[in-house]
Design a protein around this motif. Structure first.
Motif, short mmCIF file in Angstrom:
data_model
loop_
_atom_site.label_atom_id
_atom_site.label_comp_id
_atom_site.label_asym_id
_atom_site.label_seq_id
_atom_site.Cartn_x
_atom_site.Cartn_y
_atom_site.Cartn_z
N PHE A 40 0.79 -1.23 0.00
CA PHE A 40 0.00 0.00 0.00
C PHE A 40 0.82 1.28 0.00
N GLY A 41 2.14 1.18 -0.03
CA GLY A 41 3.00 2.36 -0.02
C GLY A 41 3.44 2.71 1.39
N VAL A 42 4.19 3.80 1.49
CA VAL A 42 4.66 4.28 2.79
C VAL A 42 3.54 5.11 3.40
N THR A 43 2.61 4.41 3.99
CA THR A 43 1.39 5.00 4.54
C THR A 43 1.65 5.56 5.95
N HIS A 44 0.63 6.20 6.52
CA HIS A 44 0.73 6.69 7.89
C HIS A 44 1.03 5.54 8.84
N HIS A 45 0.43 4.39 8.58
CA HIS A 45 0.69 3.20 9.41
C HIS A 45 2.16 2.80 9.37
N ILE A 46 2.75 2.76 8.17
CA ILE A 46 4.16 2.40 8.03
C ILE A 46 5.04 3.43 8.74
N LYS A 47 4.69 4.69 8.61
CA LYS A 47 5.46 5.74 9.29
C LYS A 47 5.37 5.58 10.81
N GLU A 48 4.21 5.19 11.31
CA GLU A 48 4.07 4.96 12.75
C GLU A 48 4.94 3.79 13.20
N LEU A 49 5.02 2.75 12.38
CA LEU A 49 5.91 1.63 12.71
C LEU A 49 7.36 2.11 12.77
N CYS A 50 7.75 2.96 11.82
CA CYS A 50 9.10 3.52 11.83
C CYS A 50 9.34 4.31 13.11
N ASP A 51 8.37 5.12 13.49
CA ASP A 51 8.50 5.91 14.72
C ASP A 51 8.66 5.00 15.94
N GLY A 52 7.95 3.88 15.92
CA GLY A 52 8.04 2.94 17.04
C GLY A 52 9.43 2.36 17.18
N TYR A 53 10.05 2.02 16.06
CA TYR A 53 11.42 1.52 16.12
C TYR A 53 12.40 2.62 16.52
N ALA A 54 12.16 3.84 16.06
CA ALA A 54 13.02 4.97 16.45
C ALA A 54 12.97 5.18 17.96
N ALA A 55 11.77 5.02 18.53
CA ALA A 55 11.62 5.17 19.98
C ALA A 55 12.40 4.10 20.73
N ARG A 56 12.73 3.01 20.05
CA ARG A 56 13.49 1.91 20.65
C ARG A 56 14.97 1.98 20.30
N GLY A 57 15.41 3.08 19.68
CA GLY A 57 16.83 3.30 19.47
C GLY A 57 17.36 3.07 18.08
N ALA A 75 -2.14 3.97 -0.47
CA ALA A 75 -3.41 3.36 -0.81
C ALA A 75 -4.29 3.15 0.43
N THR A 76 -5.58 3.08 0.17
CA THR A 76 -6.54 2.63 1.18
C THR A 76 -6.70 1.12 1.00
N TYR A 77 -7.63 0.53 1.73
CA TYR A 77 -7.89 -0.91 1.58
C TYR A 77 -9.07 -1.19 0.64
N SER A 78 -9.45 -0.19 -0.15
CA SER A 78 -10.53 -0.41 -1.13
C SER A 78 -10.04 -1.35 -2.22
N GLN A 79 -10.97 -2.02 -2.86
CA GLN A 79 -10.60 -2.95 -3.93
C GLN A 79 -9.89 -2.22 -5.07
N GLU A 80 -10.34 -1.02 -5.37
CA GLU A 80 -9.70 -0.23 -6.43
C GLU A 80 -8.24 0.08 -6.08
N ASP A 81 -8.00 0.49 -4.84
CA ASP A 81 -6.63 0.81 -4.43
C ASP A 81 -5.77 -0.44 -4.32
N ILE A 82 -6.37 -1.54 -3.88
CA ILE A 82 -5.62 -2.79 -3.82
C ILE A 82 -5.15 -3.19 -5.21
N GLN A 83 -6.02 -3.04 -6.21
CA GLN A 83 -5.63 -3.38 -7.58
C GLN A 83 -4.52 -2.47 -8.08
N LYS A 84 -4.61 -1.17 -7.77
CA LYS A 84 -3.54 -0.25 -8.15
C LYS A 84 -2.22 -0.67 -7.50
N SER A 85 -2.30 -1.04 -6.23
CA SER A 85 -1.11 -1.46 -5.49
C SER A 85 -0.47 -2.68 -6.14
N LEU A 86 -1.30 -3.65 -6.51
CA LEU A 86 -0.78 -4.86 -7.14
C LEU A 86 -0.16 -4.55 -8.50
#
Length: 225
Positions: A40-57, A75-86
């Motif tokens: 789905f790309g570097v989404t807000h969720h992925i960025k939050e995961l990055c921040d979580g690891y940064a908080a751990r050093g 992307a969102t989790y819509s079928q249209e966006d999923i197809q674009k992602s694929l």
């Protein structure tokens, strides 16, 4: 939730400019981490995961792997966006993402990180596996439910590597998981009572207990090498 990092632009091995989310380690620095997106790309969720690891050093870089096709894709989790992602994933070659991971590792090394790691989710889990086999300068890899790892089963990770799969994941048959395990006895393969995408709190398949255990195992791996 406000984000702690920022977007930077790095030049990949084929000369293409790739945007990456970059967040610096908090406290005592343990190393660098390349964190690879889902389809789905570097989404807000992925960025939050990055921040979580940064908080751990960890200094973290997460590349937008589809930048050769479209800039800033989220992307969102819509079928249209999923197809674009694929579609974008299909147009991103193995050479493309290996170049992009190498680019990130090189940046993290240049920033003074003696050790550099990789983790990735779904599509990113496969990218992390291939990177463990081909990219120079990595010290360990943690691969989350990479459905196409089976396609690269003949390649051997050059660094300590672990894999996480969900037993209820219909997209990754347990026969494939066991085949990976059999072909690579040095790779720890963990199977959770969970479905595909169990690490993402944006999905119905999110499983908090499995996500926390997988993170614990990932951090233990990184800290052991």
């Amino acid at each position: 939730m406000s984000l702690k990092g920022k977007m930077i632009t790095l030049k990949s091995g084929d000369g293409v400019d790739i945007d990456c989310y970059h967040v610096k380690a908090e406290g005592a620095r343990k190393g660098g981490l390349v964190l690879i997106m889902e389809i789905f790309g570097v989404t807000h969720h992925i960025k939050e995961l990055c921040d979580g690891y940064a908080a751990r050093g960890y200094d973290v870089v997460s590349p937008q792997l589809y930048d050769r096709q479209v800039k800033g894709f989220e992307a969102t989790y819509s079928q249209e966006d999923i197809q674009k992602s694929l579609d974008y994933r299909a147009k991103t070659t193995t050479e493309n993402f290996v170049n992009d991971v190498q680019m990130c590792v090189d940046r993290l090394k240049a920033d003074g990180n003696a050790k550099t790691f990789i983790t990735g989710y779904c599509y990113g889990g496969t990218v992390a596996w291939v990177a463990a086999c081909r990219v120079k300068g990595l010290n360990a890899a943690s691969c989350y439910y990479g459905g196409a790892i089976k396609s690269f089963i003949g390649e051997n990770p050059k660094v300590p590597t672990i894999c996480h799969f969900g037993e209820k994941d219909h997209g990754i048959p347990m026969d494939d998981v066991r085949a990976i395990e059999k072909a690579h006895p040095d790779v720890k393969v963990f199977v959770y009572d969970a479905d595909h995408g169990f690490n993402s709190d944006r999905r119905n398949n999110y499983d908090k207990a499995s996500a926390e255990l997988a993170l614990k195992r990932t951090l233990e791996l990184f800290e052991s090498v």
